[in-house]
Design an enzyme around this catalytic site. Structure first.
Site, short mmCIF file in Angstrom:
data_model
loop_
_atom_site.label_atom_id
_atom_site.label_comp_id
_atom_site.label_asym_id
_atom_site.label_seq_id
_atom_site.Cartn_x
_atom_site.Cartn_y
_atom_site.Cartn_z
N GLY A 7 0.82 -1.21 0.00
CA GLY A 7 0.00 0.00 0.00
C GLY A 7 0.85 1.25 0.00
O GLY A 7 1.46 1.59 -1.01
N ILE A 80 9.56 8.43 -13.42
CA ILE A 80 8.20 8.95 -13.59
C ILE A 80 7.41 8.82 -12.28
O ILE A 80 7.45 7.79 -11.61
CB ILE A 80 7.45 8.21 -14.71
CG1 ILE A 80 8.11 8.46 -16.07
CG2 ILE A 80 5.97 8.61 -14.75
CD1 ILE A 80 8.04 9.91 -16.54
N HIS A 153 1.46 6.04 -16.02
CA HIS A 153 1.52 5.72 -14.59
C HIS A 153 0.14 5.64 -13.98
O HIS A 153 -0.17 4.69 -13.25
CB HIS A 153 2.35 6.80 -13.87
CG HIS A 153 2.56 6.55 -12.41
ND1 HIS A 153 1.53 6.55 -11.49
CD2 HIS A 153 3.68 6.31 -11.70
CE1 HIS A 153 2.01 6.32 -10.29
NE2 HIS A 153 3.32 6.17 -10.38
N SER A 274 15.26 4.37 29.16
CA SER A 274 14.01 4.99 29.59
C SER A 274 12.81 4.07 29.37
O SER A 274 11.88 4.04 30.18
CB SER A 274 13.78 6.31 28.84
OG SER A 274 14.75 7.27 29.18
N GLU A 301 12.10 6.08 14.45
CA GLU A 301 10.84 5.49 14.92
C GLU A 301 10.01 4.89 13.78
O GLU A 301 9.42 3.81 13.95
CB GLU A 301 10.01 6.53 15.67
CG GLU A 301 10.60 6.97 17.00
CD GLU A 301 11.54 8.15 16.85
OE1 GLU A 301 12.01 8.67 17.87
OE2 GLU A 301 11.81 8.56 15.69
N PHE A 327 6.08 10.08 20.42
CA PHE A 327 6.71 9.77 19.14
C PHE A 327 6.00 8.64 18.39
O PHE A 327 6.45 8.23 17.32
CB PHE A 327 8.19 9.42 19.34
CG PHE A 327 8.98 10.53 19.98
CD1 PHE A 327 8.72 11.86 19.68
CD2 PHE A 327 9.97 10.25 20.91
CE1 PHE A 327 9.43 12.89 20.28
CE2 PHE A 327 10.69 11.27 21.52
CZ PHE A 327 10.41 12.60 21.20
N HIS A 351 6.38 7.21 29.12
CA HIS A 351 6.23 8.65 29.28
C HIS A 351 4.89 9.08 28.66
O HIS A 351 4.83 9.86 27.73
CB HIS A 351 7.40 9.40 28.65
CG HIS A 351 8.74 9.05 29.26
ND1 HIS A 351 9.23 7.76 29.26
CD2 HIS A 351 9.67 9.82 29.88
CE1 HIS A 351 10.42 7.74 29.86
NE2 HIS A 351 10.70 8.98 30.26
N HIS A 363 6.99 16.96 24.48
CA HIS A 363 7.17 15.54 24.76
C HIS A 363 6.02 14.94 25.57
O HIS A 363 5.94 13.72 25.70
CB HIS A 363 8.48 15.31 25.53
CG HIS A 363 9.71 15.41 24.68
ND1 HIS A 363 9.95 16.47 23.84
CD2 HIS A 363 10.77 14.57 24.53
CE1 HIS A 363 11.10 16.29 23.22
NE2 HIS A 363 11.62 15.15 23.62
#
Length: 560
Positions: A7, A80, A153, A274, A301, A327, A351, A363
């Protein structure tokens, strides 16, 4: 065969890297001299569009660092895209880019020259210390009237153009869904050849199992993609548990079960200390040590999420990856595809709220729980203590046809006396009555108010319950670690947790209120965070946003 059709552009590139990581890990773990029971290449066809996507940069960098020589990628270099020639947006030197990332690059000037492609593959097999990219120059829509253009295309060619294409290629223009006999015969040779390869490999594995008893048994069990018998006995009991962050409890669970669940294979996007994702004494997955179980994904990530999908689809491993919950945004396309594909990937997000503290609103996860809960087939589990954390891992490992995301706290959570209050087994139903309503004499009675909470806020709910019960307002506390599990329960169970007769309901969660009305009802209320956080120690931020016993009691009394 083709293992994945992906996909969104770029995902397949990273999926292939994940498959190569799984193959390298299992080969290092099981292969013995004379018994290469795991020994093959991962092939991928990628396009100009794939190479433009950021996830391809991340995963190519990771593959180059890991020296994954089992990777052979074909770059369909046709210049292309939908809008036109690639030079309107993409003119970097792909060869230099991949060489800089540690890949060996080969060139085939004519994509219709099958002999040249075959020779490039043979040459790629000789390179044993890095991944390979075969750059193949092609003409998009070869044979079509508009070959070599963006019209080939994306535009439907039309009946006349299809006929002209067939004439250009020497095919009968009046035959539809036609495959020439020589073409079908050529492809069907693979059936006989493949059957022989499988027969030879089965014989090799059978002899391997005889020669290496324990390893042979482990290989057989691993290939079934089933958890070892009795693995749940290794889950920690958490006797004499101390107050810690749920991320710390998660680390204890990982290390408790790692020995009996050898399929666990994962790491963190540069946040292992962490996220508490390291398996002690299991070694790092690095060049020359592919048997290691701790993956250093680096600050990549998106690649972490997409390579995990490749590992899961490869099979024989259960991939997990950790980072800060905020994140998860970087990983969302890969998480969505894991849910869509129905594969077992485990996300260790820590966190999980404004409780992150001094790092501030950039964060502090606020909207992310709601965003992840919006993804169909993804279970989001936010445990409140050590016992729910243990059950969260149990649920994720048993849930082998869908992904699971954990939301773990940075800050310590309050201890809950499981000898006095309900068992954490209730997590598997998504929501359960943790503490029943009581009158002033401490006798269980029908609730006038229900407080619903998740994660670190369950402790706050329990404190407020004590005051409310003593004030003559019998209050039930429901721990609701997983909405998705609860929504699957029968109506009778849902009614037992949230009786329709009790309209006064207060939901407490350090995230946005979106979605909570489904459980609080029109007469209920929320104590949530519908704006970005602030930079300060966690206890100060919670106080500023109203997460105090006094404020919970105040809001609760307004509902009665």
């Amino acid at each position: 065969g083709v293992e994945i059709t992906t996909g969104p552009l770029g995902q397949g590139f990273a999926n292939g890297v994940g498959m190569a990581m799984a193959e390298a890990h299992l080969a290092a773990k099981f292969n013995q001299e004379g018994f290469p029971v795991v020994n093959h290449h991962i092939y991928c066809i990628c396009s100009d569009g794939d190479l433009m996507e950021g996830v391809s940069y991340e995963s190519a960098s990771l593959a180059g660092h890991l020296k994954l020589s089992n990777l052979i990628y074909f770059y369909d270099d046709n210049n292309i895209t939908i809008e036109g020639n690639t030079n309107i947006a993409f003119n970097e030197d792909a060869t230099k880019r991949f060489e800089a990332a540690g890949w060996h690059v080969l060139m085939v000037e004519d994509g219709n020259d099958l002999k040249a492609i075959e020779n490039a593959i043979k040459e790629a097999h000789k390179i044993t210390d890095k991944p390979k990219l075969i750059r193949v120059k092609t003409i998009i829509g070869f044979g079509m009237p508009k070959q070599g253009t963006n019209k080939a295309h994306s535009d439907a060619p039309g009946e006349e153009a299809v006929k002209e294409t067939k004439r250009n290629l020497g095919w009968d223009e009046n035959k539809h869904f036609y495959i020439p006999k020589e073409a079908s015969a050529h492809f069907r040779e693979a059936i006989k050849r493949g059957a022989q390869y499988e027969k030879d490999w089965d014989a090799l594995v059978k002899n391997y199992e005889k020669a290496y008893g324990d390893l042979g048994k482990a290989l057989k069990e691993t290939r079934t993609n089933k958890l070892p018998a009795g693995w749940e006995k290794s889950l920690p009991t958490f006797e004499n548990v101390e107050a810690k962050a749920t991320r710390a409890y998660s680390g204890e669970v990982i290390n408790a079960i790692a020995g009996t669940v050898p399929q666990l294979f994962g790491g963190s996007a540069d946040l292992a200390p962490s996220n508490n994702t390291n398996i002690k004494d299991a070694g790092d997955f690095e060049p020359e040590s592919y048997a290691g179980r701790n993956i250093h994904f680096g600050i990549r990530e998106h690649a972490m999420g997409a390579t995990m999908n490749g590992m899961a689809l490869y099979g024989s491993v259960i991939p997990y990856g950790g980072t800060f919950q905020t994140f998860s945004d970087y990983m969302r396309p890969a998480i969505r595809l894991a849910a869509l594909s129905g594969i077992q990937t485990i996300y260790v997000f820590t966190h999980d709220s404004i409780g992150l503290g001094e790092d501030g609103p950039t964060h502090q996860s606020v909207e992310h729980l709601a965003a992840m809960r919006a993804i169909p087939n993804l279970a989001v589990i936010r445990p409140c203590d050590a016992f729910e954390t243990r059950e969260a891992w149990r649920a994720a490992l048993l849930r082998d046809k869908a992904p699971t995301a954990f939301a773990f706290s940075r800050q310590k959570v309050q201890l809950i006396n499981r000898n006095k209050f309900a068992s954490a087994d209730g997590l598997h139903k998504g929501a359960y009555v943790l503490a029943e309503a009581e009158n002033k004499q401490g006798k269980s009675v029908q609730p006038k108010l229900i407080i619903i909470a998740t994660g670190s806020e369950v402790g706050l709910a329990m404190q407020a319950r004590e005051k409310l019960n003593q004030s003559g307002m019998p209050t039930r506390v429901v721990s609701m670690p997983c909405w998705e599990f609860f929504d699957e329960q029968p109506a009778k169970y849902k009614e037992s947790v949230f009786p329709q007769a009790v309209k006064a309901r207060l939901a407490i969660e350090a995230g946005v209120s979106l979605g909570w009305a489904k459980y609080t009802g029109d007469a209920g209320d929320t104590l949530t965070v519908d704006k970005f956080g602030a930079s300060a120690p966690a206890e100060d931020v919670f106080k500023e946003f109203g997460f105090t016993v006094e404020n919970v009691v105040k809001k609760a009394k307004k509902l009665i």
